[in-house]
Design an enzyme around this catalytic site. Structure first.
Site, PDB file in Angstrom:
ATOM      1  N   PRO A  65       0.951  -1.091   0.013  1.00  0.00           N
ATOM      2  CA  PRO A  65       0.007  -0.050  -0.121  1.00  0.00           C
ATOM      3  C   PRO A  65       0.888   1.177   0.056  1.00  0.00           C
ATOM      4  O   PRO A  65       1.971   1.059   0.561  1.00  0.00           O
ATOM      5  CB  PRO A  65      -0.940  -0.240   1.309  1.00  0.00           C
ATOM      6  CG  PRO A  65      -0.012  -1.115   2.001  1.00  0.00           C
ATOM      7  CD  PRO A  65       0.606  -1.788   1.391  1.00  0.00           C
ATOM      8  N   HIS A  66       0.578   2.373  -0.555  1.00  0.00           N
ATOM      9  CA  HIS A  66       1.249   3.536  -0.474  1.00  0.00           C
ATOM     10  C   HIS A  66       0.243   4.781  -0.929  1.00  0.00           C
ATOM     11  O   HIS A  66      -0.918   4.529  -1.302  1.00  0.00           O
ATOM     12  CB  HIS A  66       2.343   3.207  -1.882  1.00  0.00           C
ATOM     13  CG  HIS A  66       1.656   2.966  -3.188  1.00  0.00           C
ATOM     14  ND1 HIS A  66       1.255   1.854  -3.575  1.00  0.00           N
ATOM     15  CD2 HIS A  66       1.223   3.912  -4.207  1.00  0.00           C
ATOM     16  CE1 HIS A  66       0.969   1.843  -4.851  1.00  0.00           C
ATOM     17  NE2 HIS A  66       0.763   3.003  -5.244  1.00  0.00           N
ATOM     18  N   ALA A  67       0.687   5.835  -0.553  1.00  0.00           N
ATOM     19  CA  ALA A  67      -0.405   6.935  -0.487  1.00  0.00           C
ATOM     20  C   ALA A  67       0.695   8.328  -0.546  1.00  0.00           C
ATOM     21  O   ALA A  67       1.816   8.332  -0.065  1.00  0.00           O
ATOM     22  CB  ALA A  67      -0.952   7.018   0.604  1.00  0.00           C
TER      23      ALA A  67
END
Length: 154
Positions: A65-67
């Site tokens: 996951p990345h943001a």
């Protein structure tokens, strides 16, 4: 760029009894707050926003996951090993037990992509994943993630 540039020993956790992606994102955000002083509510919202575009479970028990978040200066990472694999909606439908989340400045371009490539390359290595799954000491997990030549960006 190396994984040691993205992670700190305090950004590594082993979590028990995580039963939902929502709970996992809360644990990732809490760890990001403690290790990198990232606002946990911003982190949760950003992770969920990115996940709504498509699952970040890349297969073989790994999720990345990345943001992008306003207010941070460089890409930072958090690693969680789950004691029990979690149904994550991965591309191969396999449950996830290794999660490396990245938080990047909103305007990060190439740096964010290099970091994603680095963590993807690292966690595609079956030997590294096997070592991660065999250990539950956060300091050992940090050493495993940071010791291999694969953990350096080109």
């Amino acid at each position: 760029m190396e994984l040691a540039d993205l992670l700190t020993p305090g950004a590594i956790r082993v979590c028990n009894a995580v039963k939902s992606k929502k709970r996992l994102f809360q644990d990732l955000a809490e760890t990001a707050r403690q290790a990198h002083q990232i606002d946990d509510s911003l982190a949760i919202d950003a992770l969920q926003e990115r996940e709504s575009l498509g699952p970040t479970g890349v297969g073989r028990g790994v999720a990345l996951p990345h943001a992008r978040i306003d207010g941070i200066e460089r890409v930072k990472g958090v690693f969680i090993r789950l004691d029990r694999p979690l149904d994550y909606g991965s591309v191969d439908r396999a449950p996830v037990d290794l999660v490396l989340a990245l938080f990047a400045p909103r305007e990060a371009g190439v740096e964010h992509l290099k970091a994603l490539a680095l963590v993807s390359r690292t966690l595609r290595d079956p030997a590294i994943c096997a070592k991660l799954r065999a250990n539950d000491d956060p300091d050992k997990l940090f050493a495993i993630l940071c010791e291999h030549p694969e953990t350096k960006a080109a």
